[in-house]
Design an enzyme around this catalytic site. Structure first.
Site, PDB file in Angstrom:
ATOM      1  N   HIS A 283       0.875  -1.177   0.000  1.00 34.05           N
ATOM      2  CA  HIS A 283       0.000   0.000   0.000  1.00 34.05           C
ATOM      3  C   HIS A 283       0.911   1.225   0.000  1.00 34.05           C
ATOM      4  O   HIS A 283       1.711   1.403   0.929  1.00 34.05           O
ATOM      5  CB  HIS A 283      -0.932  -0.014   1.216  1.00 34.05           C
ATOM      6  CG  HIS A 283      -1.914  -1.149   1.166  1.00 34.05           C
ATOM      7  ND1 HIS A 283      -2.166  -1.971   2.241  1.00 34.05           N
ATOM      8  CD2 HIS A 283      -2.684  -1.599   0.137  1.00 34.05           C
ATOM      9  CE1 HIS A 283      -3.074  -2.880   1.872  1.00 34.05           C
ATOM     10  NE2 HIS A 283      -3.402  -2.678   0.611  1.00 34.05           N
TER      11      HIS A 283
ATOM     12  N   GLU B 285       1.771  -5.835  10.677  1.00 32.51           N
ATOM     13  CA  GLU B 285       0.860  -4.685  10.699  1.00 32.51           C
ATOM     14  C   GLU B 285       1.260  -3.837  11.906  1.00 32.51           C
ATOM     15  O   GLU B 285       1.318  -4.366  13.026  1.00 32.51           O
ATOM     16  CB  GLU B 285      -0.571  -5.209  10.848  1.00 32.51           C
ATOM     17  CG  GLU B 285      -1.665  -4.213  10.670  1.00 32.51           C
ATOM     18  CD  GLU B 285      -1.760  -3.680   9.241  1.00 32.51           C
ATOM     19  OE1 GLU B 285      -1.441  -2.495   9.070  1.00 32.51           O
ATOM     20  OE2 GLU B 285      -2.160  -4.433   8.333  1.00 32.51           O
TER      21      GLU B 285
ATOM     22  N   HIS C 183       3.201  -3.530   6.668  1.00 32.35           N
ATOM     23  CA  HIS C 183       2.039  -2.639   6.537  1.00 32.35           C
ATOM     24  C   HIS C 183       1.901  -1.724   7.746  1.00 32.35           C
ATOM     25  O   HIS C 183       2.454  -1.993   8.807  1.00 32.35           O
ATOM     26  CB  HIS C 183       0.748  -3.472   6.429  1.00 32.35           C
ATOM     27  CG  HIS C 183       0.600  -4.153   5.118  1.00 32.35           C
ATOM     28  ND1 HIS C 183      -0.197  -3.679   4.117  1.00 32.35           N
ATOM     29  CD2 HIS C 183       1.172  -5.285   4.634  1.00 32.35           C
ATOM     30  CE1 HIS C 183      -0.124  -4.484   3.069  1.00 32.35           C
ATOM     31  NE2 HIS C 183       0.704  -5.465   3.364  1.00 32.35           N
TER      32      HIS C 183
ATOM     33  N   GLU D 190       1.656   3.607   3.124  1.00 31.14           N
ATOM     34  CA  GLU D 190       2.021   3.044   4.432  1.00 31.14           C
ATOM     35  C   GLU D 190       3.542   3.072   4.492  1.00 31.14           C
ATOM     36  O   GLU D 190       4.232   2.250   3.880  1.00 31.14           O
ATOM     37  CB  GLU D 190       1.414   1.640   4.581  1.00 31.14           C
ATOM     38  CG  GLU D 190      -0.119   1.694   4.497  1.00 31.14           C
ATOM     39  CD  GLU D 190      -0.812   0.335   4.580  1.00 31.14           C
ATOM     40  OE1 GLU D 190      -0.135  -0.685   4.797  1.00 31.14           O
ATOM     41  OE2 GLU D 190      -2.057   0.317   4.430  1.00 31.14           O
TER      42      GLU D 190
END
Lengths: 308, 308
Positions: free
Chosen positions: B19, B174, B113, B22
């Site tokens: 992404h 994450e 991420h 990010e």
């Protein structure tokens, strides 16, 4: 100190979405419009979603930063179909709630913004305006749970580039930290409380109350510091140091860490004692600003009241 | 419990920018590439900036979410010049570090991420893989300052849609909260520490250490809850309540506030006790998810070691 008087403030504009991904103002304005709020007590209220196309795609702007388009030069420049959308929109807004500098302009313009920086609740003001500084002082007295700060930009009104300069009086409310594209209830509640207090102040002012003078503090911009960058690619090579991150308005002194490079080295501050703000603001990466530095000043306000 | 053995993990890929807004993974991968890191001890390392065009414009994606393009069906679908950029890029990546499901695929894929949610450091894992769960257990034992959690998605590998499913083993890291487009030193340090520990584990594993079995906890997705919305326009009419905001992985019980509408009403939770995560994640507004809800499970791991 002798008191200063101003005409009643009967026409107020509340705007949001000047930056399309700063969601507090977007949702606040949409809610006011849905509830068809156009008058609060003695004050008529215009609600403005400033950059609807940017809101639609949830970005700061479509072609250029709308909040840099409100100088007199840009507002009076000829526009064509090939002009940036935001320049055309700035002229539309100026016709709707201005024109800037005219007696038709709204009496007060409140433009709602968010920042990813830990700035709490700030008013951003142009030059010295006793009236908006009195609103600041009132907010400080009413909002006990939060320190309400003011950033005072020393820019002549003709060169002032942001939307709030279109009103006879005006300021931006800057509230954070909030990521772009996200709405946080805590930030929403903070701004809503401030706006409610501002309308209470307007009722008191218009009904003839005298507001006592006194001192307020404000922060004035001294300079801006960019991220360390790769001289060839322009890519940043360091992050704001954890000891500076989230410490907006905490005095920065010589030797304090300001950056941590991605290879692990610390960069220290080497300048006079100043107050950082807009620390690690998302939109300022492209403007080449890691943080601003300010001096704190004290301003002595005269009492004010409405013109008899 | 009898020990389970796996072939050595000699080829590892570290990816970021899947992404494009990010930033932790983007800067970590760029730094590894600048330092020309291609081997760490016994392990050869491929560094991958997954979605360079999205990184360039600092958005999640250009045409479609790259991290939903790695199902076997999409990876094997014919592409033309009119296929979304991300589908073409997914097939390129699959050729480079896969192909998914083949013996040529990298042994381990670590995809970095960020989230705007207060999720700290999590691993996101597909199905039950003793090897990646052992890495989780190792991180939990080494990173005392932070609780390392695991989210376990029960999706067959052929249907698994995200990049890490291309490796023989893989997971997403994450880390948050971090606004899109911003790099925070604290989050960067957390992820860097995790990646360093993972490479230490890989050295130990490849050199023949046995890792003792034991129990680990993981969260499995039960359902997703959307924001209250205007049924006509689809606009959200409430924010995540301050009592839920930032409380990812804190048990949510019947009667707890979950939303605050912009007119001030509280919406309460009315379901079984579950654990919220991805609370108020920026990218999930468009996916119609205000937060996910999970059940906590316990997994008993066998000892593992490298194949003799």
């Amino acid at each position: 100190m002798e008191s200063v008087s101003f005409p009643p403030l009967s026409r107020v504009a509340v705007s949001g979405g000047t930056h399309g991904n700063e969601m507090t103002g977007v949702y606040m304005v949409r809610h006011l419009q849905k509830e068809k709020i156009d008058k609060i007590g003695s004050v008529s209220v215009s609600t403005v979603l400033s950059n609807p196309r940017a809101v639609e795609i949830c970005r700061r702007y479509v072609e250029t930063d709308l909040n840099r388009c409100f100088t007199e030069a840009l507002l009076n420049s000829p526009v064509t179909d090939s002009s940036p959308y935001e320049l055309r929109r700035a002229q539309e807004l100026n016709a709707q709630i201005g024109p800037k500098g005219s007696k038709e302009a709204v009496d007060l313009l409140i433009d709602i913004h968010n920042t990813t920086s830990n700035m709490g609740l700030c008013l951003i003001l142009y030059s010295i305006d006793w009236l908006t500084l009195h609103i600041l002082k009132y907010l400080q007295s009413k909002m006990a749970s939060v320190e309400v700060r003011a950033i005072q930009l020393d820019i002549p009104i003709a060169e002032a580039y942001s939307l709030e300069s279109v009103g006879k009086h005006g300021f931006a409310i800057e509230a954070g930290p909030q990521p772009n594209g996200v709405v946080r209830a805590d930030i929403h509640n903070l701004v809503k409380e401030a706006v409610d207090h501002i309308f209470s102040w307007l009722q008191e002012f218009n009904s003839g109350s005298t507001f006592e003078g006194g001192e307020v503090e404000a922060y004035t911009l001294v300079k801006s510091i960019d991220y360390p960058r790769n001289p060839v690619t322009g890519e940043i090579t360091a992050a704001v140091h954890s000891q500076l991150q989230d410490n907006d308005f905490k005095l920065l002194q010589r030797g304090n860490p300001i950056f941590m490079s991605f290879s692990g080295e610390t960069v220290k501050y080497d300048g006079e004692d100043l107050y950082p703000f807009f620390v690690n603001e998302c939109a300022y990466y492209e403007k080449k600003i890691a943080f601003h530095l300010a001096r704190k000043i004290k301003l002595t306000l005269p009492p004010i009241k409405v013109t008899d």
